[in-house]
Scaffold this motif. Structure first.
Motif, PDB file in Angstrom:
ATOM      1  N   GLY A  86     -11.597   0.878   3.281  1.00  0.00           N
ATOM      2  CA  GLY A  86     -11.511   1.315   1.841  1.00  0.00           C
ATOM      3  C   GLY A  86     -10.085   1.912   1.624  1.00  0.00           C
ATOM      4  O   GLY A  86      -9.717   1.994   0.297  1.00  0.00           O
ATOM      5  N   LEU A  87      -9.889   3.031   2.519  1.00  0.00           N
ATOM      6  CA  LEU A  87      -8.620   3.720   2.079  1.00  0.00           C
ATOM      7  C   LEU A  87      -7.442   2.863   2.344  1.00  0.00           C
ATOM      8  O   LEU A  87      -6.460   3.336   1.918  1.00  0.00           O
ATOM      9  CB  LEU A  87      -8.808   5.096   3.189  1.00  0.00           C
ATOM     10  N   MET A  88      -7.381   2.180   3.091  1.00  0.00           N
ATOM     11  CA  MET A  88      -6.403   1.092   3.395  1.00  0.00           C
ATOM     12  C   MET A  88      -5.681   0.528   2.107  1.00  0.00           C
ATOM     13  O   MET A  88      -4.454   0.358   1.857  1.00  0.00           O
ATOM     14  CB  MET A  88      -6.421  -0.033   4.414  1.00  0.00           C
ATOM     15  N   TYR A  89      -6.619   0.119   1.142  1.00  0.00           N
ATOM     16  CA  TYR A  89      -6.339  -0.524   0.214  1.00  0.00           C
ATOM     17  C   TYR A  89      -5.127   0.273  -0.724  1.00  0.00           C
ATOM     18  O   TYR A  89      -4.016  -0.209  -1.088  1.00  0.00           O
ATOM     19  CB  TYR A  89      -7.560  -1.051  -0.743  1.00  0.00           C
ATOM     20  N   PRO A  90      -5.490   1.388  -1.126  1.00  0.00           N
ATOM     21  CA  PRO A  90      -4.615   2.032  -1.918  1.00  0.00           C
ATOM     22  C   PRO A  90      -3.265   2.284  -1.254  1.00  0.00           C
ATOM     23  O   PRO A  90      -2.258   2.314  -1.820  1.00  0.00           O
ATOM     24  CB  PRO A  90      -5.232   3.410  -2.161  1.00  0.00           C
ATOM     25  N   MET A  91      -3.287   2.528   0.200  1.00  0.00           N
ATOM     26  CA  MET A  91      -2.110   2.834   0.935  1.00  0.00           C
ATOM     27  C   MET A  91      -1.200   1.766   0.800  1.00  0.00           C
ATOM     28  O   MET A  91      -0.224   1.586   0.554  1.00  0.00           O
ATOM     29  CB  MET A  91      -2.509   3.157   2.175  1.00  0.00           C
ATOM     30  N   VAL A  92      -1.851   0.568   1.073  1.00  0.00           N
ATOM     31  CA  VAL A  92      -1.141  -0.713   1.169  1.00  0.00           C
ATOM     32  C   VAL A  92      -0.346  -0.893  -0.521  1.00  0.00           C
ATOM     33  O   VAL A  92       0.529  -1.628  -0.680  1.00  0.00           O
ATOM     34  CB  VAL A  92      -1.936  -2.131   1.581  1.00  0.00           C
ATOM     35  N   SER A  93      -1.192  -0.806  -1.370  1.00  0.00           N
ATOM     36  CA  SER A  93      -0.964  -0.940  -2.771  1.00  0.00           C
ATOM     37  C   SER A  93       0.484  -0.054  -3.157  1.00  0.00           C
ATOM     38  O   SER A  93       1.408  -0.672  -3.611  1.00  0.00           O
ATOM     39  CB  SER A  93      -1.763  -0.494  -3.865  1.00  0.00           C
ATOM     40  N   VAL A  94       0.268   1.066  -2.558  1.00  0.00           N
ATOM     41  CA  VAL A  94       1.617   1.839  -2.940  1.00  0.00           C
ATOM     42  C   VAL A  94       2.936   1.240  -2.222  1.00  0.00           C
ATOM     43  O   VAL A  94       4.073   1.023  -2.848  1.00  0.00           O
ATOM     44  CB  VAL A  94       1.476   3.487  -2.245  1.00  0.00           C
ATOM     45  N   LEU A  95       2.618   0.877  -1.001  1.00  0.00           N
ATOM     46  CA  LEU A  95       3.819  -0.026  -0.209  1.00  0.00           C
ATOM     47  C   LEU A  95       4.150  -1.259  -0.843  1.00  0.00           C
ATOM     48  O   LEU A  95       5.318  -1.403  -1.384  1.00  0.00           O
ATOM     49  CB  LEU A  95       3.442   0.120   1.237  1.00  0.00           C
ATOM     50  N   LEU A  96       3.082  -2.025  -1.518  1.00  0.00           N
ATOM     51  CA  LEU A  96       3.407  -3.322  -1.901  1.00  0.00           C
ATOM     52  C   LEU A  96       4.131  -3.130  -3.352  1.00  0.00           C
ATOM     53  O   LEU A  96       5.204  -3.784  -3.807  1.00  0.00           O
ATOM     54  CB  LEU A  96       2.107  -3.881  -2.232  1.00  0.00           C
ATOM     55  N   PHE A  97       3.409  -2.421  -4.158  1.00  0.00           N
ATOM     56  CA  PHE A  97       4.056  -2.452  -5.489  1.00  0.00           C
ATOM     57  C   PHE A  97       5.237  -1.599  -5.584  1.00  0.00           C
ATOM     58  O   PHE A  97       6.293  -1.963  -6.291  1.00  0.00           O
ATOM     59  CB  PHE A  97       2.824  -1.864  -6.691  1.00  0.00           C
ATOM     60  N   GLY A  98       5.412  -0.448  -4.699  1.00  0.00           N
ATOM     61  CA  GLY A  98       6.376   0.295  -4.764  1.00  0.00           C
ATOM     62  C   GLY A  98       7.520  -0.020  -4.217  1.00  0.00           C
ATOM     63  O   GLY A  98       8.743  -0.072  -4.911  1.00  0.00           O
ATOM     64  N   TYR A  99       7.639  -0.951  -3.183  1.00  0.00           N
ATOM     65  CA  TYR A  99       8.898  -1.248  -2.463  1.00  0.00           C
ATOM     66  C   TYR A  99       9.050  -2.930  -2.738  1.00  0.00           C
ATOM     67  O   TYR A  99      10.217  -3.148  -2.956  1.00  0.00           O
ATOM     68  CB  TYR A  99       8.915  -0.980  -0.959  1.00  0.00           C
ATOM     69  N   VAL A 100       7.958  -3.790  -2.706  1.00  0.00           N
ATOM     70  CA  VAL A 100       8.147  -4.995  -3.001  1.00  0.00           C
ATOM     71  C   VAL A 100       8.462  -5.502  -4.235  1.00  0.00           C
ATOM     72  O   VAL A 100       9.444  -6.122  -4.844  1.00  0.00           O
ATOM     73  CB  VAL A 100       6.959  -5.911  -2.436  1.00  0.00           C
ATOM     74  N   PHE A 101       7.560  -5.000  -5.448  1.00  0.00           N
ATOM     75  CA  PHE A 101       7.736  -5.492  -6.754  1.00  0.00           C
ATOM     76  C   PHE A 101       8.581  -4.213  -7.427  1.00  0.00           C
ATOM     77  O   PHE A 101       9.361  -4.500  -8.409  1.00  0.00           O
ATOM     78  CB  PHE A 101       6.653  -5.429  -7.697  1.00  0.00           C
ATOM     79  N   GLY A 102       8.740  -3.244  -6.934  1.00  0.00           N
ATOM     80  CA  GLY A 102       9.465  -1.976  -7.546  1.00  0.00           C
ATOM     81  C   GLY A 102      10.696  -2.191  -7.905  1.00  0.00           C
ATOM     82  O   GLY A 102      11.506  -1.746  -8.880  1.00  0.00           O
ATOM     83  N   SER A 103      11.512  -2.932  -7.024  1.00  0.00           N
ATOM     84  CA  SER A 103      12.923  -3.124  -7.350  1.00  0.00           C
ATOM     85  C   SER A 103      13.370  -4.042  -8.423  1.00  0.00           C
ATOM     86  O   SER A 103      14.300  -3.819  -9.218  1.00  0.00           O
ATOM     87  CB  SER A 103      13.602  -3.818  -6.171  1.00  0.00           C
ATOM     88  N   ALA A 104      12.236  -4.921  -8.871  1.00  0.00           N
ATOM     89  CA  ALA A 104      12.698  -5.553 -10.021  1.00  0.00           C
ATOM     90  C   ALA A 104      11.970  -5.219 -11.476  1.00  0.00           C
ATOM     91  O   ALA A 104      11.992  -5.840 -12.247  1.00  0.00           O
ATOM     92  CB  ALA A 104      11.927  -7.112  -9.752  1.00  0.00           C
ATOM     93  N   MET A 105      11.284  -3.915 -11.421  1.00  0.00           N
ATOM     94  CA  MET A 105      10.795  -3.421 -12.461  1.00  0.00           C
ATOM     95  C   MET A 105      11.479  -2.578 -13.197  1.00  0.00           C
ATOM     96  O   MET A 105      12.513  -1.924 -12.683  1.00  0.00           O
ATOM     97  CB  MET A 105       9.529  -2.790 -12.158  1.00  0.00           C
ATOM     98  N   VAL A 106      11.471  -2.468 -14.560  1.00  0.00           N
ATOM     99  CA  VAL A 106      12.315  -1.578 -15.434  1.00  0.00           C
ATOM    100  C   VAL A 106      11.159  -0.608 -16.114  1.00  0.00           C
ATOM    101  O   VAL A 106      10.344  -1.034 -16.558  1.00  0.00           O
ATOM    102  CB  VAL A 106      13.104  -2.429 -16.595  1.00  0.00           C
ATOM    103  N   VAL A 107      11.473   0.746 -15.892  1.00  0.00           N
ATOM    104  CA  VAL A 107      10.482   1.536 -16.564  1.00  0.00           C
ATOM    105  C   VAL A 107      11.040   1.755 -17.908  1.00  0.00           C
ATOM    106  O   VAL A 107      12.395   1.969 -18.135  1.00  0.00           O
ATOM    107  CB  VAL A 107      10.710   3.105 -15.785  1.00  0.00           C
ATOM    108  N   PRO A 108      10.544   1.582 -18.931  1.00  0.00           N
ATOM    109  CA  PRO A 108      10.678   1.916 -20.321  1.00  0.00           C
ATOM    110  C   PRO A 108      11.021   3.331 -20.559  1.00  0.00           C
ATOM    111  O   PRO A 108      10.430   4.273 -20.011  1.00  0.00           O
ATOM    112  CB  PRO A 108       9.365   1.620 -21.284  1.00  0.00           C
ATOM    113  N   GLY A 109      12.257   3.568 -21.334  1.00  0.00           N
ATOM    114  CA  GLY A 109      12.830   4.870 -21.500  1.00  0.00           C
ATOM    115  C   GLY A 109      13.297   5.461 -20.341  1.00  0.00           C
ATOM    116  O   GLY A 109      13.912   6.651 -20.140  1.00  0.00           O
TER     117      GLY A 109
END
Lengths: 287, 354
Positions: free
Chosen positions: A56-79
């Motif tokens: 159950g705890l793996m899920y949030p940890m994996v999400s941080v890595l996945l979204f933070g590093y895999v998608f993160g580079s392509a995302m633009v933060v408004p403002g």
């Protein structure tokens, strides 16, 4: 044989049994004791099957890595601002909402196996099963959140607000989780079996994506952006970004401007709707 | 509750689901200390009746009392006095056997110490003491049901509801459950049992109530009901057709009734007058011995008990199950001699004979 009380007396347990609570105070004491017994059941689950908790705890940890590093580079933060600073509050909120899956599965499995019926045929407080379940889920959510915050700190996320604001943000997240526990219990009682519950769960993922958790609603097509802005998850996420002092505030709509208010109002409205529905459904359990 | 008053009373119970009427004026009286078997095909209303009586289901009409308390107005009182064992073993898989019983004991408000003591007693009694510390998921089917039964007995209930308690169990598991039920009954517990198996009702029940489409269609002791239905039959096929008459006379001597002969298949069928299962089996042994002594070669011999299908065909004039085919001649429950041989059985016999 005279009466059945006499004939079964040999095996009957000693005195305390068969007493019904008299008065509201005794009733409350009963409800608390029974709810705790039910909560204890889930705590024993975690002790006996720690792997369940670990996964159950793996899920949030994996999400941080996945979204933070895999998608993160392509995302633009408004403002402007760092994406991981923007992302983590979204992940906090999403994890709180995803907890609904555990709740739903647990409730459906109990009903399917007849355990719910056993509880219902016992002279225990009628609220104890659902209250006990939600208490256990809340304890689980706190653990989830602690792990997730630690992961966040490791990848560079920070809470920039005061201690009070940070605590308020955590409180809002738990409030959202609490609200969705009742949705989970209700849907779990409605679902015929674990497969149906699984299908509900599959719908949840897109529902969390249509929010401000990963992308600013202003960047979506108009109607979708409006839907995303009005997602209860968005209000909580926007409110905690504000409290944590993370980037990504914004939007001129009323809903975006009143994130703090709505982060309280939405969960309360959900509880007000689904708590009575769940309790009623549990009492009748027409399956 | 009045001494020896009925443990269960149902009057005119009605229950409708969205599409179907599950119960239509169901009456039932079960005397204290007896075992009542509710027998019927799927969808007859057995489970609905049990769920209403065990306070689990709201109903549309009629009234019911269990252990002297109204199931609607005094539900909590009823719940302290009943045990319910459903079609699944309703116990927690991850908890150990002892943890399950302790949890349920606490929920009966026995307190932590009381619940522990009661759990130990029940584990001992149901032969689970040795595995009490194991997760239930490692239990066999029979062990799970015994644990389930133990959980139903924490309060030493006056009335025990068993809804198809042996469905899905292997023969050994069934016998384990039957033994447990019998020992409870010996202590004076009233039992309402639903089953699809005639032999289960036969072994456990003092009285059988046959349900069909939400109504009681027959009731009586297993013996009475079986004699209504027709009892056991002895079926045999002999090797030499010329010996048919002589064999028929031997069979008549053993069974005490005139057999029916079928020269074309060298078959003989005779009703077995004895009632209890053991005696019927004795008849089979006696028939084999008598035929052997008479020097008649037997190709095939079997004791055949009426199946539930036949019971329903006889009692209702329609086959068991949801299919609504009109039965042959709309036979009345107690009409005439039993002739209806299931076609499948006869065909099978022919293939053995050829």
């Amino acid at each position: 044989m005279t009466t059945s009380t006499a004939s079964t007396a040999s095996t009957a347990p000693a005195a305390p049994g068969r007493v019904l609570p008299s008065g509201p105070l005794a009733r409350v004491r009963w409800a608390v004791a029974d709810s705790w017994t039910v909560t204890r059941r889930y705590l024993i689950h975690w002790v006996r099957e720690p792997s369940y908790v670990v996964w159950g705890l793996m899920y949030p940890m994996v999400s941080v890595l996945l979204f933070g590093y895999v998608f993160g580079s392509a995302m633009v933060v408004p403002g402007g601002g760092d994406y991981r600073e923007f992302l983590l509050p979204g992940l906090f909120g999403m994890t709180m909402m995803f907890g609904i899956g555990n709740t739903m599965m647990g409730v459906t499995t109990d009903a399917d196996k007849g355990i719910t019926d056993r509880f219902r045929a016992m002279p225990m407080a009628r609220s104890a099963v659902v209250v006990g379940r939600s208490t256990a889920d809340m304890i689980n959510s706190v653990m989830d959140l602690v792990i997730l915050i630690l992961c966040g700190l490791i990848v560079g996320w920070r809470a920039h607000g005061t201690a009070g604001e940070t605590l308020a943000a955590v409180g809002l997240l738990l409030l959202l989780r609490f609200a969705f526990i009742w949705v989970g219990i209700y849907l779990g009682l409605r679902a015929k079996n674990a497969e149906t519950a699984g299908n509900f769960y599959a719908l949840l993922f897109p529902l969390t994506m249509i929010s401000n958790a990963f992308v600013a609603p202003e960047m979506m097509p108009g109607w979708l952006g409006a839907a995303a802005a009005w997602n209860p998850l968005s209000s909580t996420v926007a409110a905690i970004r504000e409290l944590f002092g993370n980037p990504g505030l914004g939007g001129d709509s009323w809903i975006a401007q009143n994130a703090l208010l709505m982060a309280v109002a939405w969960p309360l409205a959900i509880v007000a709707l689904f708590l009575p529905l769940s309790v009623r459904r549990y009492r009748r359990a027409r399956r | 509750m009045a001494p020896n008053g009925p443990a269960i009373v149902a009057e005119g119970l009605r229950k409708e689901y969205r599409q179907t009427r599950a119960l239509e004026g169901f009456d039932l009286t079960v005397p204290e200390g007896s075992v009542c078997g509710l027998l019927g095909p799927n969808g007859a209303g057995k489970t609905t009746a049990v769920r209403i009586l065990s306070t689990l289901l709201e109903f549309d009409g009629g009234r019911a009392e269990v252990a002297g308390f109204d199931v609607v107005r005094q539900a909590a009182q009823v719940r302290y006095r009943i045990g319910v064992t459903g079609q699944h073993a309703a116990v927690d898989e991850i908890l150990t056997g002892r943890q399950n019983l302790e949890m349920f004991g606490r929920l009966y408000h026995l307190g932590a110490a009381g619940a522990r003591r009661r759990a130990d007693e029940l584990l001992e009694r149901f032969g689970l003491a040795g595995t009490a510390g194991k997760s239930v998921k490692h239990y066999s089917g029979g062990m799970r049901r015994r644990l389930d039964l133990a959980a139903s007995l924490i309060m030493a209930p006056q009335v025990l509801f068993l809804d198809e308690p042996t469905t899905g169990l292997d023969p050994r598991g069934r016998i384990e459950v039957w033994e447990a039920v019998r020992s409870l009954v010996a202590e004076g517990t009233t039992v309402l049992l639903t089953t699809q198996y005639l032999d289960e009702a036969d072994r456990l029940a003092d009285r059988i109530v046959v349900l069909d489409k939400g109504r009681m269609i027959a009731e009586g002791s297993p013996d009475r009901l079986k004699s209504t239905i027709g009892g056991d039959q002895l079926d045999l096929v002999i090797t030499d057709a010329a010996e048919l008459d002589r064999a028929a006379r031997v069979v008549a001597g053993v069974c005490g009734a005139e057999p029916e002969t079928r020269p074309d298949t060298r078959g003989i069928t005779a009703p077995v007058r004895h009632r209890a299962a053991t005696l019927a089996a004795t008849t089979l042994v006696e028939a084999v011995r008598a035929l052997d002594e008479a020097g008649i070669a037997v190709e095939d011999i079997a004791l055949r008990r009426p199946t539930l299908d036949e019971v329903f065909l006889r009692l209702t004039g329609h086959p068991a199950g949801p299919g609504e085919e009109a039965g042959p001649g709309g036979g009345r429950p107690d009409s005439g001699k039993r002739r209806a041989e299931p076609a499948g059985h006869r065909a099978e016999e022919e293939t053995t004979a050829v």
